[in-house]
Design a protein around this motif. Structure first.
Motif, mmCIF file in Angstrom:
data_model
loop_
_atom_site.group_PDB
_atom_site.id
_atom_site.type_symbol
_atom_site.label_atom_id
_atom_site.label_comp_id
_atom_site.label_asym_id
_atom_site.label_seq_id
_atom_site.Cartn_x
_atom_site.Cartn_y
_atom_site.Cartn_z
ATOM 1 N N ASP A 282 -8.696 97.980 37.852
ATOM 2 C CA ASP A 282 -7.705 97.217 38.610
ATOM 3 C C ASP A 282 -8.144 97.148 40.076
ATOM 4 O O ASP A 282 -9.251 96.756 40.373
ATOM 5 C CB ASP A 282 -6.315 97.845 38.465
ATOM 6 N N ARG A 283 -7.290 97.597 40.978
ATOM 7 C CA ARG A 283 -7.641 97.612 42.405
ATOM 8 C C ARG A 283 -8.064 99.002 42.869
ATOM 9 O O ARG A 283 -8.251 99.233 44.060
ATOM 10 C CB ARG A 283 -6.445 97.130 43.234
ATOM 11 N N HIS B 154 -0.466 97.582 43.909
ATOM 12 C CA HIS B 154 -1.142 97.039 45.088
ATOM 13 C C HIS B 154 -1.387 98.080 46.177
ATOM 14 O O HIS B 154 -2.187 97.849 47.084
ATOM 15 C CB HIS B 154 -0.323 95.887 45.684
ATOM 16 N N LYS C 29 -2.746 101.034 48.401
ATOM 17 C CA LYS C 29 -4.059 101.640 48.592
ATOM 18 C C LYS C 29 -3.971 103.160 48.741
ATOM 19 O O LYS C 29 -4.980 103.817 48.962
ATOM 20 C CB LYS C 29 -4.732 101.040 49.827
#
Length: 335
Positions: free
Chosen positions: A191-192, A288, A290
């Motif tokens: 994913d991210r 989303h 971080k």
């Protein structure tokens, strides 16, 4: 000429199941009821692939596999363990002895057939009516389904056998990768998330397929930790996820900011509050962020407790739900 498969198994029902399925696929089947009979069959029939149980009378599957691998004439025959022994230590023992694959019972016949076809293609076993060039000694893929072997077990198996290469995990349209070198994880991406956070997210996936490609190396390493340390920390984090989710809104609940007391928030809390304003739902905020999944969830809980954020009107919290499935909550959020 049809490929020949030797089934070494002492349970009549299992023999019949495999024989019917594999003959339907066009394979020629031979049967042995233990390792000693299996060795004689191999000597006289030269099978293209062997499927063997572990627990059998006279000679068990481990000893059978070891004898085959110690003989140069039979060392390269593709070998699959098909057994009820599910412990990671048993799987590691089988792979260390030289087995190309290890499938735990119960299993889906279609999966066994798919594994056989993969091994046949990778080994390029030569039949008498084909080219007489020597068979290349290629290593078969270590692959399977996460419903039968968890990511934690997969990572542990790769680390204990000190395999070098890339683990690919696919869940629908999502894909993750972990690279290994001598039991050290050198790269992870899903994913991210990258690095450690990617490993922790992958450890929570319950569905999907995995495949290990030997020899692949990460061009740009983003982590260097032992698989064992990552597994221990990952399990600790999962326990914390479940605890936090117990009294938190459902992952698809829409959140909203209730207070603008930004001066009382630290930079990380401000960052999460900004995500709430941008992405709204719990799952989108965490996806989303971080800061990492656990850290983000911890901050969301704190912001909710301090009435800085809340659930939009009509959204249901886990505490209010009559039969909330927390395993499903975690799966929705992380896998």
């Amino acid at each position: 000429m049809a490929y020949r498969i030797l089934i070494v198994e002492d349970e009549p029902g299992m023999i019949e199941l495999l024989t019917v399925a594999l003959e339907d696929e066009g394979y020629e089947i031979s049967i042995a009821s233990n390792g000693e009979q299996g060795l004689k069959k191999v000597e006289h029939e030269d099978p293209d692939l062997i499927i063997s149980d572990v627990m059998m009378p006279d000679m068990n599957g481990y000893d059978f596999c070891q004898q085959l691998r110690s003989n140069p004439k039979t060392a390269a025959i593709p070998f699959i363990f098909l057994t009820a022994k599910k412990d990671v230590s048993d799987r590691v023992r089988g792979l260390n002895l030289g087995a190309d694959d290890y499938i735990s019972k119960p299993f889906h016949v279609v999966e066994v057939v798919a594994r056989i076809k993969t091994l046949m293609m990778r080994s390029k076993r030569v039949r008498p009516n084909q080219s007489s060039s020597p068979m290349p000694e290629t290593e078969a893929a270590f692959a399977g389904d996460l419903e039968k072997m968890s990511i934690g077990e997969v990572v542990q198996t790769i680390a204990l056998t000190r395999k070098n290469g890339r683990l690919i995990v696919v869940n629908g349209n999502r894909r993750g990768e972990i690279y290994f070198k001598d039991s050290i994880v050198t790269y992870a991406d899903v994913d991210r998330k990258k690095g450690e956070e990617a490993v922790y997210r992958l450890l929570s996936w319950k569905n999907g397929q995995f495949k290990f490609d030997s020899g692949a190396t990460a061009e740009t390493p983003n982590i260097r930790k032992t698989a064992e340390s990552l597994l221990m920390e990952g399990m600790r984090r999962l326990d914390e996820y479940y605890r936090l989710l117990n009294d938190f809104p459902a992952t698809d609940s829409a959140l909203e900011a209730l207070s603008l007391t930004e001066g009382d928030l630290n930079p990380e809390e401000l960052q999460v509050l900004n995500y709430v304003n941008q992405y709204s739902t719990v799952i989108d905020v965490i996806d989303h962020s971080k800061l990492g999944d656990l850290k983000t969830l911890q901050i969301l809980v704190k912001l909710q407790t301090n009435n800085i954020i809340g659930v939009r009107s009509g959204a249901e919290t886990a505490a209010e739900a009559e039969s909330m499935d927390y395993d499903q909550l975690a799966e929705d959020l992380f896998g």
